[in-house]
Design a protein around this motif. Sequence first.
Motif, mmCIF file in Angstrom:
data_model
loop_
_atom_site.group_PDB
_atom_site.id
_atom_site.type_symbol
_atom_site.label_atom_id
_atom_site.label_comp_id
_atom_site.label_asym_id
_atom_site.label_seq_id
_atom_site.Cartn_x
_atom_site.Cartn_y
_atom_site.Cartn_z
ATOM 1 N N ASP A 234 5.545 11.591 16.826
ATOM 2 C CA ASP A 234 7.222 11.518 16.245
ATOM 3 C C ASP A 234 7.415 12.174 15.269
ATOM 4 O O ASP A 234 8.486 12.344 14.784
ATOM 5 N N PHE A 235 6.381 12.115 14.311
ATOM 6 C CA PHE A 235 6.490 12.802 13.055
ATOM 7 C C PHE A 235 5.143 13.359 12.571
ATOM 8 O O PHE A 235 4.060 12.741 12.877
ATOM 9 N N VAL A 236 5.125 14.144 11.518
ATOM 10 C CA VAL A 236 4.056 15.183 11.031
ATOM 11 C C VAL A 236 4.329 15.184 9.661
ATOM 12 O O VAL A 236 5.275 15.707 9.150
ATOM 13 N N ILE A 237 3.049 14.727 8.947
ATOM 14 C CA ILE A 237 3.039 14.934 7.694
ATOM 15 C C ILE A 237 1.906 15.972 7.111
ATOM 16 O O ILE A 237 0.822 15.380 7.506
ATOM 17 N N LEU A 238 2.086 17.098 6.761
ATOM 18 C CA LEU A 238 0.740 17.939 6.278
ATOM 19 C C LEU A 238 0.651 18.091 5.081
ATOM 20 O O LEU A 238 1.580 18.474 4.205
ATOM 21 N N THR A 239 -0.409 17.835 4.290
ATOM 22 C CA THR A 239 -0.783 18.063 3.058
ATOM 23 C C THR A 239 -1.745 19.166 3.084
ATOM 24 O O THR A 239 -2.938 18.772 3.666
ATOM 25 N N GLY A 240 -1.577 20.431 2.669
ATOM 26 C CA GLY A 240 -2.518 21.573 2.716
ATOM 27 C C GLY A 240 -2.108 22.880 2.296
ATOM 28 O O GLY A 240 -1.081 22.816 1.190
ATOM 29 N N VAL B 242 4.720 7.407 16.175
ATOM 30 C CA VAL B 242 3.636 7.692 15.880
ATOM 31 C C VAL B 242 3.625 8.898 14.969
ATOM 32 O O VAL B 242 4.120 9.719 14.989
ATOM 33 N N VAL B 243 3.029 8.465 13.774
ATOM 34 C CA VAL B 243 2.958 9.643 12.788
ATOM 35 C C VAL B 243 1.504 10.305 12.486
ATOM 36 O O VAL B 243 0.557 9.396 12.556
ATOM 37 N N ALA B 244 1.600 11.742 12.604
ATOM 38 C CA ALA B 244 0.429 12.372 12.482
ATOM 39 C C ALA B 244 0.159 12.870 11.029
ATOM 40 O O ALA B 244 1.072 13.268 10.270
ATOM 41 N N VAL B 245 -0.821 12.423 10.327
ATOM 42 C CA VAL B 245 -1.070 12.898 9.049
ATOM 43 C C VAL B 245 -2.449 13.772 8.768
ATOM 44 O O VAL B 245 -3.335 13.477 9.440
ATOM 45 N N ILE B 246 -2.208 14.856 8.519
ATOM 46 C CA ILE B 246 -3.058 16.050 8.213
ATOM 47 C C ILE B 246 -3.371 16.276 6.831
ATOM 48 O O ILE B 246 -2.269 16.771 6.230
ATOM 49 N N LEU C 161 -5.261 10.718 -0.232
ATOM 50 C CA LEU C 161 -4.079 11.691 0.122
ATOM 51 C C LEU C 161 -3.760 11.005 1.604
ATOM 52 O O LEU C 161 -2.649 10.766 2.008
ATOM 53 N N PRO C 162 -4.545 10.907 2.532
ATOM 54 C CA PRO C 162 -4.524 10.582 3.966
ATOM 55 C C PRO C 162 -3.814 9.047 3.987
ATOM 56 O O PRO C 162 -2.999 8.610 4.741
ATOM 57 N N LEU C 163 -4.584 8.067 3.050
ATOM 58 C CA LEU C 163 -4.210 6.788 2.993
ATOM 59 C C LEU C 163 -2.969 6.575 2.532
ATOM 60 O O LEU C 163 -2.159 5.622 2.786
ATOM 61 N N ALA D 275 2.548 3.863 13.787
ATOM 62 C CA ALA D 275 1.216 4.092 13.988
ATOM 63 C C ALA D 275 1.016 5.308 13.519
ATOM 64 O O ALA D 275 1.693 6.173 13.454
ATOM 65 N N VAL D 276 -0.436 5.549 13.058
ATOM 66 C CA VAL D 276 -0.922 6.405 12.476
ATOM 67 C C VAL D 276 -2.179 7.277 13.022
ATOM 68 O O VAL D 276 -3.131 6.367 13.316
ATOM 69 N N VAL D 277 -2.180 8.301 13.173
ATOM 70 C CA VAL D 277 -3.285 9.191 13.615
ATOM 71 C C VAL D 277 -3.663 10.262 12.301
ATOM 72 O O VAL D 277 -2.748 11.216 12.319
ATOM 73 N N ILE D 278 -4.884 9.922 11.875
ATOM 74 C CA ILE D 278 -5.190 10.975 10.778
ATOM 75 C C ILE D 278 -6.162 12.005 11.146
ATOM 76 O O ILE D 278 -7.266 11.814 11.884
ATOM 77 N N LYS D 279 -5.674 13.153 10.965
ATOM 78 C CA LYS D 279 -6.561 14.566 11.215
ATOM 79 C C LYS D 279 -7.268 15.005 9.637
ATOM 80 O O LYS D 279 -6.553 15.533 8.765
ATOM 81 N N PRO D 280 -8.255 14.082 9.307
ATOM 82 C CA PRO D 280 -8.756 14.548 8.102
ATOM 83 C C PRO D 280 -9.532 15.920 7.797
ATOM 84 O O PRO D 280 -9.568 16.835 8.765
ATOM 85 N N SER D 281 -9.569 16.367 6.567
ATOM 86 C CA SER D 281 -10.044 17.774 6.327
ATOM 87 C C SER D 281 -11.715 17.766 6.819
ATOM 88 O O SER D 281 -12.229 16.999 6.656
#
Length: 527
Positions: A228-234, A152-156, A165-167, A179-185
């Motif tokens: 299992d993985f986090v990608i943050l753009t911020g 599961v990849v968390a996209v912040i 960016l989230p897409l 699988a992806v869970v997005i935490k949008p701004s």
Amino acid sequence: MGQVVMDRGAGNVAGSGPGANGHAATKIRSYAPATGELIGEVKVTSADEVKRAVERARRAQEAWGALPVEERCERVLRFRDAIVDRADEIVDLLVRECGKPRHEALLHEVMVAADLATFFAKAAPRVLAPHEVKLHLLKHRKSVIHYKPRGVVAVISPWNYPFQLPLRDAIIALLAGNAVVIKPSEVTPLIAQKAKEVWDSAGLPEDLLQVVPGFGPTGAALIEAQPDFVILTGSVATGRRVAAACGERLIPCVMELGGKAPLIACADADVERTARAIVFGGFSNAGQVCVSVERVYAHREVHDKLVDRVVELTRELRQGDPSAEFVDVGAIIFPHQIDVAEKHIADALQKGASVRAGGKRREGPGQFFEPTVIDGCNHQMTVMTEEIFGPIVPFMRVSTEEEALRLANDSHLGLNAYVFSRDRDHAQRLAERVEAGSVLVNDVLTNGGTPDVPFGGIKASGFGRAMGEEGLREMCNIKHVSVERVGMGSKDPLWYPYTAQSYGWFRKGLRALFSGGGLLRRIGEIL
Ligand code: NAD
């Protein structure tokens, strides 16, 4: 307890979570930055709901990750098709929720997402295929590298490009089998909901791509749910918090953080092209771009001509409500950035700089800041050293390119950089010495939408890469499988027992393999 609703409009503490009375916010209201009009609201996801979303994602990933990569590509292309079919409604919402010009919503958000999906759907089968590594020493073994989904990849994600960016991260993660869970701004919650709606409308598994709207604490809850993985753009500040939370849990992560892109205008720069590039690179998306031209070092040979031309071009820009007319520069998405811009300008003026164009917030409805050009700047001013993330281009005159290079590298950030010169070879050599993740010669911004190449920063701009083969493989666990090519019998010479005789053989082997000299001399070592 009465319902606490957080506005994300002017003056609110978007990102902190609790409302003014100390209770956690339950809803986010979204206002159009160009008009101030309320355009919708979304429910904030609680920590429990985030945890359940991650659990559902984990179950959905099992079947998805087991599919052949070609099938995942085919399904992601269905999502791409749905994005293209519904481009107008996505553009309309981007224009309203972000106040960005229609061209930028279409080209820099929808088109970039469609292109990225197309590129990676073609590249993924090749990039993710297992491949053999020929071992230089243990020739009797065969080593194969496999790229396995992380899970599961968390996209912040931030608010400046709230669709692409989230897409970008989600599509790459999905193609890799996650699988992806997005935490949008919290600043742009509606557009992420729209992306999810488009995904679901394409008939794709609902739990495979989920969106959990909320403030910073919702992002923190997502990391606590142990993806299992986090990608943050911020921002850099959030990067420090998120990387620490990931470190605590040993969750691998990518940090795509702030930028302070320098542009070096060499003595032989083409003034017209450089000026147009500075105006586009500084004011696109009203300067709210991590790779915006944030500081210009202009050689004294071209400095005055360049500033004058940039000022002329800046004054020609049309700024206004992009939902009412075609404009070049739209609104400021996050009102806090107007205060940041004002502080930078006040600091620069107090230390001797001059405003040559713009310089203030626009009166009337909506959140606008005029495209601004400042000259006479130096590194005592925050406008040259800290991220602006708004429509301000500061100029500094330099006497040599070495001076420009030293100043360009005098930064805690290192995301993008630009070099302008008529001599491409010379510019390329200079580019190689600039400390940044990417350097463009005689161009600006384009690498943000070039999926073929890795994107990311050095220094406090972050680590890890989005996009490119490197970005796709970031989303994978790299697995090495080693198999014998020929049977070695029941005993391996490297195994026990350790004897004086075997030590002697290895001692000779060391000299034979690793000392200099020709083949004959080395064979002589063994004999
Ligand atoms: P931000 O750091 O305030 O927020 C980014 C995201 O992190 C938001 O979704 C926010 O809710 C979430 N968040 C905040 N605190 C959190 C926490 N403790 N745990 C988990 N999540 C948390 O950034 P922003 O203001 O939305 O975006 C602007 C910044 O993003 C700028 O600095 C810009 O340069 C940077 N940016 C970088 C890139 C890049 O690719 N390097 C691209 C775009 C923007």
